[in-house]
Design a protein around this motif. Structure first.
Motif, PDB file in Angstrom:
ATOM      1  N   ILE A  23       0.836  -1.103  -0.077  1.00  0.00           N
ATOM      2  CA  ILE A  23       0.028  -0.044  -0.003  1.00  0.00           C
ATOM      3  C   ILE A  23       0.704   1.240   0.010  1.00  0.00           C
ATOM      4  CG2 ILE A  23      -1.723   1.363   1.249  1.00  0.00           C
ATOM      5  CD1 ILE A  23      -2.761  -1.407   2.491  1.00  0.00           C
ATOM      6  N   LEU A  24       0.500   2.275  -0.930  1.00  0.00           N
ATOM      7  CA  LEU A  24       1.124   3.614  -1.122  1.00  0.00           C
ATOM      8  C   LEU A  24       0.191   4.520  -0.203  1.00  0.00           C
ATOM      9  CD1 LEU A  24       3.680   4.996  -2.491  1.00  0.00           C
ATOM     10  CD2 LEU A  24       1.902   5.477  -4.220  1.00  0.00           C
ATOM     11  N   GLY A  25       0.774   5.272   0.729  1.00  0.00           N
ATOM     12  CA  GLY A  25       0.048   6.279   1.395  1.00  0.00           C
ATOM     13  C   GLY A  25       0.434   7.670   0.648  1.00  0.00           C
ATOM     14  N   LEU A  26      -0.582   8.660   0.409  1.00  0.00           N
ATOM     15  CA  LEU A  26      -0.443   9.702   0.062  1.00  0.00           C
ATOM     16  C   LEU A  26      -1.051  11.071   0.470  1.00  0.00           C
ATOM     17  CD1 LEU A  26      -0.654   8.985  -4.050  1.00  0.00           C
ATOM     18  CD2 LEU A  26       1.251   9.264  -2.543  1.00  0.00           C
ATOM     19  N   ASP A  27      -0.337  11.950   1.057  1.00  0.00           N
ATOM     20  CA  ASP A  27      -0.779  13.340   1.554  1.00  0.00           C
ATOM     21  C   ASP A  27      -0.672  14.030   0.655  1.00  0.00           C
ATOM     22  OD1 ASP A  27      -1.772  15.247   3.216  1.00  0.00           O
ATOM     23  OD2 ASP A  27      -0.054  15.500   4.083  1.00  0.00           O
ATOM     24  N   LEU A  28      -1.364  14.293  -0.513  1.00  0.00           N
ATOM     25  CA  LEU A  28      -1.291  15.326  -1.718  1.00  0.00           C
ATOM     26  C   LEU A  28      -1.061  16.895  -1.279  1.00  0.00           C
ATOM     27  CD1 LEU A  28      -3.216  13.395  -4.315  1.00  0.00           C
ATOM     28  CD2 LEU A  28      -0.685  13.374  -4.065  1.00  0.00           C
ATOM     29  N   SER A  29      -0.016  17.447  -1.522  1.00  0.00           N
ATOM     30  CA  SER A  29      -0.043  18.949  -1.814  1.00  0.00           C
ATOM     31  C   SER A  29       0.835  19.429  -2.596  1.00  0.00           C
ATOM     32  CB  SER A  29       0.526  19.158  -0.098  1.00  0.00           C
ATOM     33  OG  SER A  29       0.954  20.633  -0.077  1.00  0.00           O
ATOM     34  N   ILE A  30       0.530  20.574  -3.052  1.00  0.00           N
ATOM     35  CA  ILE A  30       1.120  20.896  -4.444  1.00  0.00           C
ATOM     36  C   ILE A  30       2.557  21.567  -3.841  1.00  0.00           C
ATOM     37  CG2 ILE A  30       0.378  23.636  -4.137  1.00  0.00           C
ATOM     38  CD1 ILE A  30       0.745  21.558  -7.429  1.00  0.00           C
ATOM     39  N   PRO A  72       5.400  -3.576  -7.579  1.00  0.00           N
ATOM     40  CA  PRO A  72       4.234  -2.478  -7.531  1.00  0.00           C
ATOM     41  C   PRO A  72       3.382  -2.393  -6.608  1.00  0.00           C
ATOM     42  CG  PRO A  72       4.048  -4.096  -9.140  1.00  0.00           C
ATOM     43  CD  PRO A  72       5.361  -4.492  -8.638  1.00  0.00           C
ATOM     44  N   VAL A  73       2.946  -1.449  -6.046  1.00  0.00           N
ATOM     45  CA  VAL A  73       1.875  -1.482  -4.962  1.00  0.00           C
ATOM     46  C   VAL A  73       0.810  -1.973  -5.585  1.00  0.00           C
ATOM     47  CG1 VAL A  73       2.870   0.567  -3.833  1.00  0.00           C
ATOM     48  CG2 VAL A  73       1.080   0.858  -5.342  1.00  0.00           C
ATOM     49  N   GLU A  74      -0.256  -2.246  -4.629  1.00  0.00           N
ATOM     50  CA  GLU A  74      -1.592  -2.820  -5.027  1.00  0.00           C
ATOM     51  C   GLU A  74      -2.743  -2.223  -4.701  1.00  0.00           C
ATOM     52  OE1 GLU A  74      -0.700  -7.497  -3.859  1.00  0.00           O
ATOM     53  OE2 GLU A  74      -0.235  -6.079  -2.203  1.00  0.00           O
ATOM     54  N   LEU A  75      -2.544  -0.856  -3.673  1.00  0.00           N
ATOM     55  CA  LEU A  75      -3.486  -0.105  -3.422  1.00  0.00           C
ATOM     56  C   LEU A  75      -2.883   1.253  -3.008  1.00  0.00           C
ATOM     57  CD1 LEU A  75      -6.650   0.420  -2.609  1.00  0.00           C
ATOM     58  CD2 LEU A  75      -5.952  -0.383  -0.354  1.00  0.00           C
ATOM     59  N   VAL A  76      -3.915   2.139  -3.286  1.00  0.00           N
ATOM     60  CA  VAL A  76      -3.106   4.012  -2.779  1.00  0.00           C
ATOM     61  C   VAL A  76      -4.278   4.050  -1.792  1.00  0.00           C
ATOM     62  CG1 VAL A  76      -2.787   6.177  -3.543  1.00  0.00           C
ATOM     63  CG2 VAL A  76      -1.807   4.154  -5.019  1.00  0.00           C
ATOM     64  N   VAL A  77      -3.936   4.613  -0.895  1.00  0.00           N
ATOM     65  CA  VAL A  77      -4.814   5.355   0.053  1.00  0.00           C
ATOM     66  C   VAL A  77      -4.263   6.884   0.243  1.00  0.00           C
ATOM     67  CG1 VAL A  77      -5.786   5.378   2.485  1.00  0.00           C
ATOM     68  CG2 VAL A  77      -4.872   3.169   1.504  1.00  0.00           C
ATOM     69  N   MET A  78      -5.263   7.651  -0.110  1.00  0.00           N
ATOM     70  CA  MET A  78      -4.857   9.228  -0.016  1.00  0.00           C
ATOM     71  C   MET A  78      -5.741   9.843   0.758  1.00  0.00           C
ATOM     72  SD  MET A  78      -5.825  10.348  -3.989  1.00  0.00           S
ATOM     73  CE  MET A  78      -5.412   8.846  -4.849  1.00  0.00           C
ATOM     74  N   GLU A  79      -5.242  11.080   1.310  1.00  0.00           N
ATOM     75  CA  GLU A  79      -6.271  12.009   1.793  1.00  0.00           C
ATOM     76  C   GLU A  79      -7.076  12.764   1.213  1.00  0.00           C
ATOM     77  OE1 GLU A  79      -5.577  14.219   6.326  1.00  0.00           O
ATOM     78  OE2 GLU A  79      -4.573  14.942   4.458  1.00  0.00           O
ATOM     79  N   ASP A  80      -8.369  12.955   1.275  1.00  0.00           N
ATOM     80  CA  ASP A  80      -9.054  13.884   0.173  1.00  0.00           C
ATOM     81  C   ASP A  80      -8.821  15.174   0.466  1.00  0.00           C
ATOM     82  OD1 ASP A  80     -11.118  14.223  -1.347  1.00  0.00           O
ATOM     83  OD2 ASP A  80     -12.913  13.613  -0.216  1.00  0.00           O
ATOM     84  N   VAL A  81      -9.338  16.121  -0.487  1.00  0.00           N
ATOM     85  CA  VAL A  81      -9.046  17.534  -0.520  1.00  0.00           C
ATOM     86  C   VAL A  81      -9.772  17.951   0.799  1.00  0.00           C
ATOM     87  CG1 VAL A  81      -9.665  19.586  -1.794  1.00  0.00           C
ATOM     88  CG2 VAL A  81      -8.898  17.766  -2.758  1.00  0.00           C
ATOM     89  N   PRO A  82      -9.312  18.784   1.622  1.00  0.00           N
ATOM     90  CA  PRO A  82     -10.003  19.264   2.797  1.00  0.00           C
ATOM     91  C   PRO A  82     -11.304  20.260   2.307  1.00  0.00           C
ATOM     92  CG  PRO A  82      -7.826  19.764   3.043  1.00  0.00           C
ATOM     93  CD  PRO A  82      -7.956  19.124   1.719  1.00  0.00           C
ATOM     94  N   SER A  83     -12.477  20.059   2.744  1.00  0.00           N
ATOM     95  CA  SER A  83     -13.543  20.897   2.501  1.00  0.00           C
ATOM     96  C   SER A  83     -13.273  22.243   2.750  1.00  0.00           C
ATOM     97  CB  SER A  83     -14.780  20.432   3.290  1.00  0.00           C
ATOM     98  OG  SER A  83     -14.590  20.318   4.747  1.00  0.00           O
ATOM     99  N   THR A  84     -12.599  22.892   3.682  1.00  0.00           N
ATOM    100  CA  THR A  84     -12.304  24.065   3.933  1.00  0.00           C
ATOM    101  C   THR A  84     -11.220  24.926   3.140  1.00  0.00           C
ATOM    102  OG1 THR A  84     -10.409  23.473   5.437  1.00  0.00           O
ATOM    103  CG2 THR A  84     -12.659  23.630   6.474  1.00  0.00           C
ATOM    104  N   MET A  85     -10.740  24.147   2.185  1.00  0.00           N
ATOM    105  CA  MET A  85      -9.765  24.582   1.292  1.00  0.00           C
ATOM    106  C   MET A  85     -10.196  25.998   0.450  1.00  0.00           C
ATOM    107  SD  MET A  85      -6.919  23.339   0.050  1.00  0.00           S
ATOM    108  CE  MET A  85      -5.695  22.591   1.217  1.00  0.00           C
ATOM    109  N   GLN A  86      -9.486  27.024   0.522  1.00  0.00           N
ATOM    110  CA  GLN A  86      -9.935  28.310  -0.227  1.00  0.00           C
ATOM    111  C   GLN A  86      -8.729  29.017  -0.777  1.00  0.00           C
ATOM    112  OE1 GLN A  86     -12.162  30.895   2.716  1.00  0.00           O
ATOM    113  NE2 GLN A  86     -13.259  29.333   3.478  1.00  0.00           N
ATOM    114  N   GLY A  87      -9.152  30.054  -1.667  1.00  0.00           N
ATOM    115  CA  GLY A  87      -7.900  30.691  -2.032  1.00  0.00           C
ATOM    116  C   GLY A  87      -7.282  29.825  -3.244  1.00  0.00           C
ATOM    117  N   ALA A  88      -5.823  30.072  -3.532  1.00  0.00           N
ATOM    118  CA  ALA A  88      -5.222  29.494  -4.467  1.00  0.00           C
ATOM    119  C   ALA A  88      -5.374  28.166  -4.325  1.00  0.00           C
ATOM    120  CB  ALA A  88      -3.923  30.202  -4.736  1.00  0.00           C
TER     121      ALA A  88
END
Length: 191
Positions: A23-30, A72-88
């Protein structure tokens, strides 16, 4: 396939047991994407590119992470987009999620998206836990420390996936584990 509530869930992988689910864990951020590789190692991707080119740079690092541990990984678990995201950030983070999800769909790799409050409640018992509480919970459960909070979240995402599929690396109270029922998990992850 085992799930969180099976009565005969195997313990964490042992030499005699089945190999751990990759399993691959992803905390996506630009600005700083946290990745937890299938073997539990963590890293942070801080793109050097500017503008939308960061999307491709992060996607490339994630693509490399899929096979970084040999298989190769068999599953990716990622954090969803926070509902409070604003601005850029409220515009760019969803674009990053779309880029990564499209890549995973293209290569046929299943993924699970977990809401930030669900991940926090799984890790700490409180859906509004801060970054320090997340790090302290990881140290308490696995005596592990991270370079930054992005790595910590990615590690918890991988831990959630292992737990859901019956391969927890540590014990958590049942009330915390039950938080994982809020995510939509694939019925089966093929090996």
């Amino acid at each position: 396939m085992s799930t969180l509530f099976d009565s005969e869930v195997p313990a964490a992988t042992t030499a005699a047991g089945p190999p751990a689910l990759r399993i691959l864990g992803l905390d996506l951020s630009i600005g700083a994407t946290g990745i937890c590789l299938a073997d539990g190692r963590t890293l942070t991707v801080k793109p050097k590119a500017k503008g939308d080119a960061r999307l491709n740079e992060i996607r490339g690092h994630i693509g490399a992470s899929i096979t970084a541990t040999g298989e190769p990984v068999e599953l990716v678990v990622m954090e969803d987009v926070p509902s409070t995201m604003q601005g850029a950030a409220g515009k760019v983070i969803p674009m990053l999620h779309g880029t990564v999800r499209a890549m995973l769909l293209d290569i046929g790799l299943p993924y699970v998206v977990i809401a930030p409050a669900t991940l926090k409640a799984y890790a700490t018992g409180k859906g509004n836990a801060d970054k320090t509480a997340m790090a302290m919970a990881a140290y308490k459960r696995a005596e592990i420390e991270f370079g930054d909070d992005n790595q910590c979240d990615a590690w918890w995402l991988r831990a959630a996936g292992l737990d859901w599929y019956g391969q927890p690396e540590f014990t958590l109270p049942q009330a915390q584990r039950e938080r994982l029922t809020k995510a939509v998990w694939p019925a089966e992850v093929t090996r």
